[in-house]
Design an enzyme around this catalytic site. Structure first.
Site, PDB file in Angstrom:
ATOM      1  N   GLU A 278       0.886  -1.179   0.000  1.00  0.00           N
ATOM      2  CA  GLU A 278       0.000   0.000   0.000  1.00  0.00           C
ATOM      3  C   GLU A 278       0.914   1.215   0.000  1.00  0.00           C
ATOM      4  O   GLU A 278       1.350   1.666   1.051  1.00  0.00           O
ATOM      5  CB  GLU A 278      -0.880   0.006   1.251  1.00  0.00           C
ATOM      6  N   CYS A 312      -2.260   9.390   2.181  1.00  0.00           N
ATOM      7  CA  CYS A 312      -1.883   8.740   0.918  1.00  0.00           C
ATOM      8  C   CYS A 312      -2.863   9.127  -0.176  1.00  0.00           C
ATOM      9  O   CYS A 312      -2.523   9.166  -1.350  1.00  0.00           O
ATOM     10  CB  CYS A 312      -1.831   7.231   1.100  1.00  0.00           C
TER      11      CYS A 312
HETATM   12  P1  NAD Z   1       8.196   5.395   4.687  1.00  0.00           P
HETATM   13  O1  NAD Z   1       8.257   4.590   3.447  1.00  0.00           O
HETATM   14  O2  NAD Z   1       9.322   6.311   4.971  1.00  0.00           O
HETATM   15  O3  NAD Z   1       8.077   4.419   5.969  1.00  0.00           O
HETATM   16  C1  NAD Z   1       7.012   3.520   6.120  1.00  0.00           C
HETATM   17  C2  NAD Z   1       7.465   2.344   6.966  1.00  0.00           C
HETATM   18  O4  NAD Z   1       8.371   1.547   6.221  1.00  0.00           O
HETATM   19  C3  NAD Z   1       8.202   2.730   8.247  1.00  0.00           C
HETATM   20  O5  NAD Z   1       7.813   1.852   9.273  1.00  0.00           O
HETATM   21  C4  NAD Z   1       9.662   2.530   7.877  1.00  0.00           C
HETATM   22  O6  NAD Z   1      10.497   2.253   8.972  1.00  0.00           O
HETATM   23  C5  NAD Z   1       9.572   1.322   6.958  1.00  0.00           C
HETATM   24  N1  NAD Z   1      10.631   1.199   5.945  1.00  0.00           N
HETATM   25  C6  NAD Z   1      11.201   2.188   5.231  1.00  0.00           C
HETATM   26  N2  NAD Z   1      12.086   1.658   4.355  1.00  0.00           N
HETATM   27  C7  NAD Z   1      12.048   0.322   4.513  1.00  0.00           C
HETATM   28  C8  NAD Z   1      12.728  -0.772   3.894  1.00  0.00           C
HETATM   29  N3  NAD Z   1      13.617  -0.583   2.926  1.00  0.00           N
HETATM   30  N4  NAD Z   1      12.431  -2.038   4.304  1.00  0.00           N
HETATM   31  C9  NAD Z   1      11.520  -2.244   5.282  1.00  0.00           C
HETATM   32  N5  NAD Z   1      10.860  -1.246   5.910  1.00  0.00           N
HETATM   33  C10 NAD Z   1      11.124   0.027   5.524  1.00  0.00           C
HETATM   34  O7  NAD Z   1       6.804   6.190   4.655  1.00  0.00           O
HETATM   35  P2  NAD Z   1       6.270   7.324   5.629  1.00  0.00           P
HETATM   36  O8  NAD Z   1       7.022   8.588   5.393  1.00  0.00           O
HETATM   37  O9  NAD Z   1       6.166   6.802   7.011  1.00  0.00           O
HETATM   38  O10 NAD Z   1       4.765   7.492   5.088  1.00  0.00           O
HETATM   39  C11 NAD Z   1       4.417   8.261   3.979  1.00  0.00           C
HETATM   40  C12 NAD Z   1       4.250   7.417   2.733  1.00  0.00           C
HETATM   41  O11 NAD Z   1       3.350   6.327   2.975  1.00  0.00           O
HETATM   42  C13 NAD Z   1       3.620   8.208   1.600  1.00  0.00           C
HETATM   43  O12 NAD Z   1       4.240   7.849   0.407  1.00  0.00           O
HETATM   44  C14 NAD Z   1       2.169   7.756   1.617  1.00  0.00           C
HETATM   45  O13 NAD Z   1       1.486   7.927   0.396  1.00  0.00           O
HETATM   46  C15 NAD Z   1       2.334   6.311   1.977  1.00  0.00           C
HETATM   47  N6  NAD Z   1       1.099   5.742   2.542  1.00  0.00           N
HETATM   48  C16 NAD Z   1       0.374   4.909   1.752  1.00  0.00           C
HETATM   49  C17 NAD Z   1      -0.826   4.405   2.223  1.00  0.00           C
HETATM   50  C18 NAD Z   1      -1.676   3.506   1.376  1.00  0.00           C
HETATM   51  O14 NAD Z   1      -2.572   2.875   1.919  1.00  0.00           O
HETATM   52  N7  NAD Z   1      -1.456   3.406   0.070  1.00  0.00           N
HETATM   53  C19 NAD Z   1      -1.259   4.725   3.514  1.00  0.00           C
HETATM   54  C20 NAD Z   1      -0.473   5.567   4.294  1.00  0.00           C
HETATM   55  C21 NAD Z   1       0.710   6.079   3.785  1.00  0.00           C
END
Ligand code: NAD
Length: 523
Positions: A278, A312
């Protein structure tokens, strides 16, 4: 945990709020690993948690290390072996109780979401309500995990399918929905017979501990619930990377940026596990000549500036028919000019802070690039007056563009709304679909043909395509997710539960012959 150092009125209020809120939610030992109610003090580096409201320090938590992750995953495997044998409606009882505990603690949990993620109170309460809704949905679902019976070509045979529990489910979540996204996954995965390991965003670990504590309150006294049914691993992305690579976790549901999804998707696919992704959106709205502008203005404002542009599904690109563009843009600017921006804990505030300084810098850099590409920017300035010092507060921006510039292909996680005029609906749909993301979209129109075209196979290519409502603010009853770089995953309602189970096709011969399929004669 170290409590907030009190430096002034706003921080004093915050300190009192956080202390009482954490106590209500049962967080007495913040630590890196929670297996059920057992809190294990970890020995990883200290994670400092700051509130985006005013930058104050909320807690310092020792992070989990790989050995802790191993312990949690081993526990989840053992828990799964027991939980899968518990009848699904009894599993539903756990989720029903959890939903009721959430009802009782809605205000406290929402308060924590506001303090840790910076959401305004009504949105934080809405997020907790979403958790309650998914618990209700999952409770009903626990009696509806149906398989089909199929017609068989062989006499005295029966063919059917069953849905079985899958295994430990890994959940990696983002900061902007610190409780609801986990609940979408957790409620469904639990009734499906799975155990859980949650790696929340390193920006919102207190919310995760609170959810864990409330779930364990729900489990209290239910002897069917095994130990380690749910664990929380607090720490950096490295823990998420470990989960993605671990074969003991058949499904990793990851919510976050596209970059994160690419890494997690690759690692999970590499071991032929199931990734459920997601990811980021770059959501659009088309306003046609026949649209009700009253509806459109309200929906656009909510979708573009709600959660300070950090959803998102936030509306980022607006395509307006040229004949109504001047009027719509003028009305939007009037609406934007009166938006109450400030402390999300104060009643009446509609726009809270960005999550941190990096988010603010990204917003400013995107606006500067838009100006370079010929865009005219309204708003978009950093605010320091009448907002809590130490928080990153901005005025949401409307940027009028003359073409679909490079910057519009990116998801900048901030309240920037790019506006472009169009002349034909086909052109607007093409512009909407030209980006790599495919999460949410909407059209405002009173013309049935335009609405149907937008929802048709040649219309919006997004996972969500709405008519006369904005792209943001989904209900839990539908399957939620998007196409292309958004990752293709579906969570929450409809038949999303199927991702959390394994399907077994069973063919039963109750005759005394052995006819082979396709009429094959063998021997
Ligand atoms: P992010 O990608 O920086 O982090 C999200 C999570 O992933 C965190 O827990 C982080 O520690 C983990 N993470 C990061 N890199 C990783 C890797 N290489 N391997 C494993 N885990 C990893 O995102 P954010 O800044 O917390 O949130 C914002 C983003 O999330 C935006 O792009 C938003 O659109 C998206 N989002 C999408 C949805 C959806 O349902 N499509 C919902 C909420 C947020």
């Amino acid at each position: 945990m170290r409590q907030v150092e009190r430096q002034g009125d706003s921080q004093e209020i915050m300190a009192m709020n956080i202390e009482e809120t954490l106590r209500t939610l049962g967080i007495t030992h913040p630590a890196g690993l929670w297996i059920d109610q057992q809190v294990r003090l970890c020995h990883g580096p200290i994670l400092a948690i700051h509130s985006p409201v005013d930058g104050s320090l909320l807690a310092e938590i020792p992070q989990a290390v790989p050995e802790d992750a191993d312990l949690a995953i081993a526990g989840a495997v053992a828990a799964f072996r027991r939980w899968r044998l518990v009848p699904a409606p009894v599993r539903g009882e756990l989720v029903r109780r959890f939903g009721n505990i959430l009802r009782e603690n809605k205000q406290a949990l929402a308060e924590l979401v506001s303090i840790e993620a910076g959401k305004i109170r009504p949105e934080a309460q809405g997020e907790v309500q979403e958790m309650i809704d998914i618990c209700d949905f999952a409770t009903g679902l626990s009696r509806q995990l149906y398989g089909l019976t199929m017609a068989t070509e062989r006499p005295s045979h029966r063919m059917m399918e069953q849905w079985h529990p899958l295994g430990p489910v890994g959940i990696i979540s983002a900061f902007n929905f610190p409780v609801a996204v986990w609940a979408w996954n957790a409620a469904i995965a639990l009734v499906c017979g799975n155990s859980l390991i949650w790696k929340p965003s390193e920006k919102t670990p207190l919310c995760a501990m609170a959810c864990q504590s409330l779930l364990m309150r729900a489990a209290h006294g239910m002897r069917e619930v095994p130990e380690a049914i749910c664990s929380v691993l607090i720490g950096s992305r490295a823990l998420g990377e470990l989960m993605a690579e671990d074969r003991r976790i058949p499904l990793v549901s990851a919510t976050g940026s596209v970059a994160m999804g690419r890494a997690v998707g690759k690692a999970v696919a590499n071991r032929l596990g199931r990734p459920l992704l997601e990811l980021g959106g770059n959501n659009a709205c088309i306003v046609t000549r026949s649209a009700s502008l009253d509806l459109a203005v309200r929906a656009i404002a909510f979708s573009a500036v709600g959660t300070c542009g950090q959803r998102c599904t936030t509306l980022r690109r607006l395509f307006v028919h040229q004949s109504i563009a001047d009027e719509l843009i003028t009305r939007l600017k009037i609406a934007y000019a009166s938006l109450p921006i400030g402390n999300p804990l104060e009643n009446g505030t509609l726009i809270g802070p960005l999550i941190d300084r990096t988010a603010m810098d990204r917003m400013m850099s995107a606006l500067s690039e838009a100006r370079h590409a010929g865009g005219t920017v309204f708003g978009g300035d950093q605010l320091t007056d009448r907002v809590p010092a130490g928080g990153c507060y901005v005025r949401p921006a409307i940027v009028e563009m003359s073409s679909h510039a490079d910057i519009m292909f990116q998801e900048t996680f901030a309240p920037i709304l790019y506006v472009l005029r169009y002349s034909s609906l086909e052109q607007a749909i093409e512009l909407q679909n030209c980006v790599s993301q495919g999460l949410a979209s909407s059209i405002f129109t009173n013309d049935l043909r335009e609405a149907e075209l937008f929802m048709s196979a040649s219309g919006s290519d997004c996972g969500i395509a709405n008519v006369n409502i904005g792209p943001s603010g989904a209900e839990i009853g539908g399957a939620f997710g998007g196409e292309k770089d958004t990752g293709g995953g579906r969570e929450s309602g409809s038949d999303s539960w199927k991702s959390y189970m394994r399907r077994a096709t069973n063919t039963i011969n109750f005759g005394s012959d052995l006819p082979l399929a396709q009429g094959i004669q063998f021997g």
